[in-house]
Design a protein around this motif. Structure first.
Motif, short mmCIF file in Angstrom:
data_model
loop_
_atom_site.label_atom_id
_atom_site.label_comp_id
_atom_site.label_asym_id
_atom_site.label_seq_id
_atom_site.Cartn_x
_atom_site.Cartn_y
_atom_site.Cartn_z
N GLN A 105 0.82 -1.21 0.00
CA GLN A 105 0.00 0.00 0.00
C GLN A 105 0.85 1.26 0.00
O GLN A 105 0.56 2.22 -0.70
N THR A 106 1.93 1.26 0.77
CA THR A 106 2.77 2.44 0.80
C THR A 106 3.49 2.64 -0.53
O THR A 106 3.65 3.78 -0.98
N ALA A 107 3.90 1.56 -1.18
CA ALA A 107 4.55 1.69 -2.48
C ALA A 107 3.59 2.27 -3.51
O ALA A 107 3.95 3.15 -4.29
N VAL A 108 2.35 1.81 -3.49
CA VAL A 108 1.36 2.29 -4.45
C VAL A 108 0.97 3.74 -4.15
O VAL A 108 0.85 4.56 -5.08
N VAL A 109 0.79 4.08 -2.89
CA VAL A 109 0.44 5.46 -2.54
C VAL A 109 1.59 6.41 -2.88
O VAL A 109 1.37 7.50 -3.42
N ALA A 110 2.83 6.00 -2.60
CA ALA A 110 3.98 6.84 -2.95
C ALA A 110 4.04 7.04 -4.46
O ALA A 110 4.31 8.15 -4.94
N ALA A 111 3.79 5.98 -5.21
CA ALA A 111 3.78 6.10 -6.67
C ALA A 111 2.68 7.06 -7.12
O ALA A 111 2.91 7.92 -7.99
N ALA A 112 1.50 6.94 -6.54
CA ALA A 112 0.39 7.82 -6.92
C ALA A 112 0.68 9.28 -6.59
O ALA A 112 0.41 10.18 -7.40
N VAL A 113 1.25 9.53 -5.44
CA VAL A 113 1.59 10.90 -5.05
C VAL A 113 2.61 11.49 -6.01
O VAL A 113 2.48 12.65 -6.45
N HIS A 114 3.61 10.71 -6.36
CA HIS A 114 4.63 11.21 -7.28
C HIS A 114 4.06 11.43 -8.68
O HIS A 114 4.44 12.38 -9.37
N LEU A 115 3.15 10.57 -9.09
CA LEU A 115 2.50 10.79 -10.40
C LEU A 115 1.60 12.02 -10.37
O LEU A 115 1.54 12.77 -11.36
N LEU A 116 0.89 12.24 -9.26
CA LEU A 116 0.07 13.44 -9.14
C LEU A 116 0.90 14.71 -9.25
O LEU A 116 0.48 15.70 -9.83
N TRP A 117 2.08 14.68 -8.68
CA TRP A 117 2.96 15.84 -8.77
C TRP A 117 3.56 15.96 -10.17
O TRP A 117 3.67 17.06 -10.71
N ALA A 118 3.95 14.85 -10.76
CA ALA A 118 4.71 14.88 -12.01
C ALA A 118 3.85 15.12 -13.25
O ALA A 118 4.29 15.78 -14.19
N TRP A 119 2.65 14.58 -13.26
CA TRP A 119 1.84 14.60 -14.49
C TRP A 119 1.65 15.99 -15.08
O TRP A 119 1.89 16.18 -16.28
N PRO A 120 1.26 16.99 -14.31
CA PRO A 120 1.08 18.32 -14.91
C PRO A 120 2.38 18.99 -15.32
O PRO A 120 2.39 19.95 -16.08
N ARG A 121 3.52 18.49 -14.85
CA ARG A 121 4.80 19.12 -15.11
C ARG A 121 5.61 18.40 -16.19
O ARG A 121 6.78 18.74 -16.40
N LEU A 122 5.03 17.44 -16.86
CA LEU A 122 5.80 16.66 -17.85
C LEU A 122 6.26 17.47 -19.05
O LEU A 122 7.20 17.10 -19.71
N GLY A 123 5.64 18.59 -19.33
CA GLY A 123 6.03 19.39 -20.48
C GLY A 123 7.14 20.38 -20.21
O GLY A 123 7.56 21.09 -21.11
N SER A 124 7.65 20.44 -19.00
CA SER A 124 8.70 21.43 -18.71
C SER A 124 10.08 20.79 -18.88
O SER A 124 10.58 20.14 -17.98
#
Length: 163
Positions: free
Chosen positions: A27-46
């Motif tokens: 659960q912690t691995a999946v939540v950590a992955a989700a949090v990092h994807l939430l942060w990264a997704w809108p910033r992928l074009g920079s």
């Protein structure tokens, strides 16, 4: 491993303590992955910032480790990889922000969630590592039990026996 007589490898892997720790670690691995994807997704074009791309790759690795933790045997190397992946996320945050890490952490709720989840996940993966037998023992048990997970060979053997 258990000290109880008659307890085999499967029961040793499925003790209550190990099941709970495995659940927490996954659960912690999946939540950590989700949090990092939430942060990264809108910033992928920079383009000048490589972190979003590293976060996507790290998130994929964290999810893969989580899935393998559920499905695979008690492999210490897998647990070390899980702790290392979450530790890299946490260490990377501290290295990126340096002396301002505490201020950056308090200013971003997503970072607080990530840090807490990563600390709990590291502890769970390290506990699993500590409780697991050496990898050579696990591999030896799988060979002795004949529980090789190669379904193609098992299907061929059944076909030859029934033909």
């Amino acid at each position: 491993m258990s000290d109880e007589p008659g307890v085999g490898a499967a029961e040793g892997r499925n003790t209550l303590r190990k099941r709970v720790l495995r659940g927490i670690a996954v659960q912690t691995a999946v939540v950590a992955a989700a949090v990092h994807l939430l942060w990264a997704w809108p910033r992928l074009g920079s383009p000048p910032d490589a972190r979003p791309y590293l976060f996507v790759a790290g998130s994929a690795l964290a999810v893969a480790v989580g899935v393998a933790t559920l499905r695979a045997g008690e492999y210490r190397r897998l647990y070390a990889l899980g702790a290392g992946t979450l530790g890299t996320f946490l260490g990377g945050f501290l290295a990126w922000h340096g002396a301002d890490a505490a201020a950056a952490l308090s200013a971003d709720p997503l970072a607080i969630v990530a840090a807490v989840v990563e600390l709990v996940g590291i502890a769970a993966f390290l506990a699993l590592f500590r409780l697991a037998p050496p990898t050579s023992v696990v591999v030896e048990r799988r060979g002795a039990d004949g529980s090789d997970d190669n379904e193609d060979e098992a299907a061929e053997a059944r076909e030859e026996g029934t033909a």
